[in-house]
Motif scaffolding. Structure first.
Motif, PDB file in Angstrom:
ATOM      1  N   LYS A  71       2.324  -3.921   5.035  1.00  0.00           N
ATOM      2  CA  LYS A  71       1.171  -3.057   4.987  1.00  0.00           C
ATOM      3  C   LYS A  71       1.240  -1.979   6.119  1.00  0.00           C
ATOM      4  O   LYS A  71       1.156  -0.705   5.875  1.00  0.00           O
ATOM      5  CB  LYS A  71      -0.254  -3.716   5.021  1.00  0.00           C
ATOM      6  N   LYS A  72       1.483  -2.384   7.387  1.00  0.00           N
ATOM      7  CA  LYS A  72       1.587  -1.429   8.575  1.00  0.00           C
ATOM      8  C   LYS A  72       2.635  -0.862   8.455  1.00  0.00           C
ATOM      9  O   LYS A  72       2.558   0.494   8.840  1.00  0.00           O
ATOM     10  CB  LYS A  72       1.516  -2.370   9.629  1.00  0.00           C
ATOM     11  N   LYS A  73       3.777  -0.996   8.068  1.00  0.00           N
ATOM     12  CA  LYS A  73       5.066  -0.436   8.479  1.00  0.00           C
ATOM     13  C   LYS A  73       5.432   0.568   7.290  1.00  0.00           C
ATOM     14  O   LYS A  73       5.982   1.662   7.287  1.00  0.00           O
ATOM     15  CB  LYS A  73       6.122  -1.262   8.670  1.00  0.00           C
ATOM     16  N   LEU A  74       4.948  -0.028   5.897  1.00  0.00           N
ATOM     17  CA  LEU A  74       5.324   0.936   4.781  1.00  0.00           C
ATOM     18  C   LEU A  74       4.201   1.336   4.096  1.00  0.00           C
ATOM     19  O   LEU A  74       4.329   2.052   3.072  1.00  0.00           O
ATOM     20  CB  LEU A  74       6.027   0.025   3.793  1.00  0.00           C
ATOM     21  N   GLY A  75       2.753   1.073   4.494  1.00  0.00           N
ATOM     22  CA  GLY A  75       1.672   1.442   3.652  1.00  0.00           C
ATOM     23  C   GLY A  75       1.417   1.147   2.352  1.00  0.00           C
ATOM     24  O   GLY A  75       1.173   1.883   1.695  1.00  0.00           O
TER      25      GLY A  75
END
Length: 124
Positions: A71-75
């Motif tokens: 979630k954080k790195k690829l949204g």
């Protein structure tokens, strides 16, 4: 504006998974062979994963680490499916994971596992 293709997204998911190390073994979840399946489409990622043992003390933490990092790195939206069948074994490791294990621990876990399987076959 469209996002990355499914193939590109899958490649990026794997890159992120290679940054998430099993804290006990110190090798990432992808190269350990703990990822049984990846489905990507649009902005969604479904990860089928396992643990090295169902009794892993990180059973509640490792899947959350995977979800949060993606979630954080690829949204992306992430769904984690934790499975235990088939049970993990060293044969599931990638060649890279196998080399990493050998460098870290000094022996080839796959060869050792095969030797143990072979010796168990002939015991009465």
């Amino acid at each position: 504006m469209s996002g990355p293709s499914n193939d590109e997204l899958k490649k990026r998911v794997i890159e992120v998974l290679e940054t998430i190390a099993d804290p006990e073994i110190g090798i990432d979840v992808y190269n350990l062979g703990m990822i049984y399946g990846l489905e990507v489409g649009g902005n969604k990622v479904k990860v089928r994963m396992t643990l090295t043992t169902p009794f892993c003390p990180l059973a509640n933490i490792l899947p959350l680490m995977v979800e949060e990092e993606l979630k954080k790195k690829l949204g992306v939206e992430v769904e984690i499916e934790l499975v235990y069948d088939p049970p993990w074994n060293p044969l599931m490791m990638t060649e890279k994971g196998r080399r990493m294990f050998k460098e870290r621990f000094g022996y080839d876990i796959v060869e050792e596992y095969k030797r143990q399987l072979e010796s168990e076959r002939f015991e009465f």
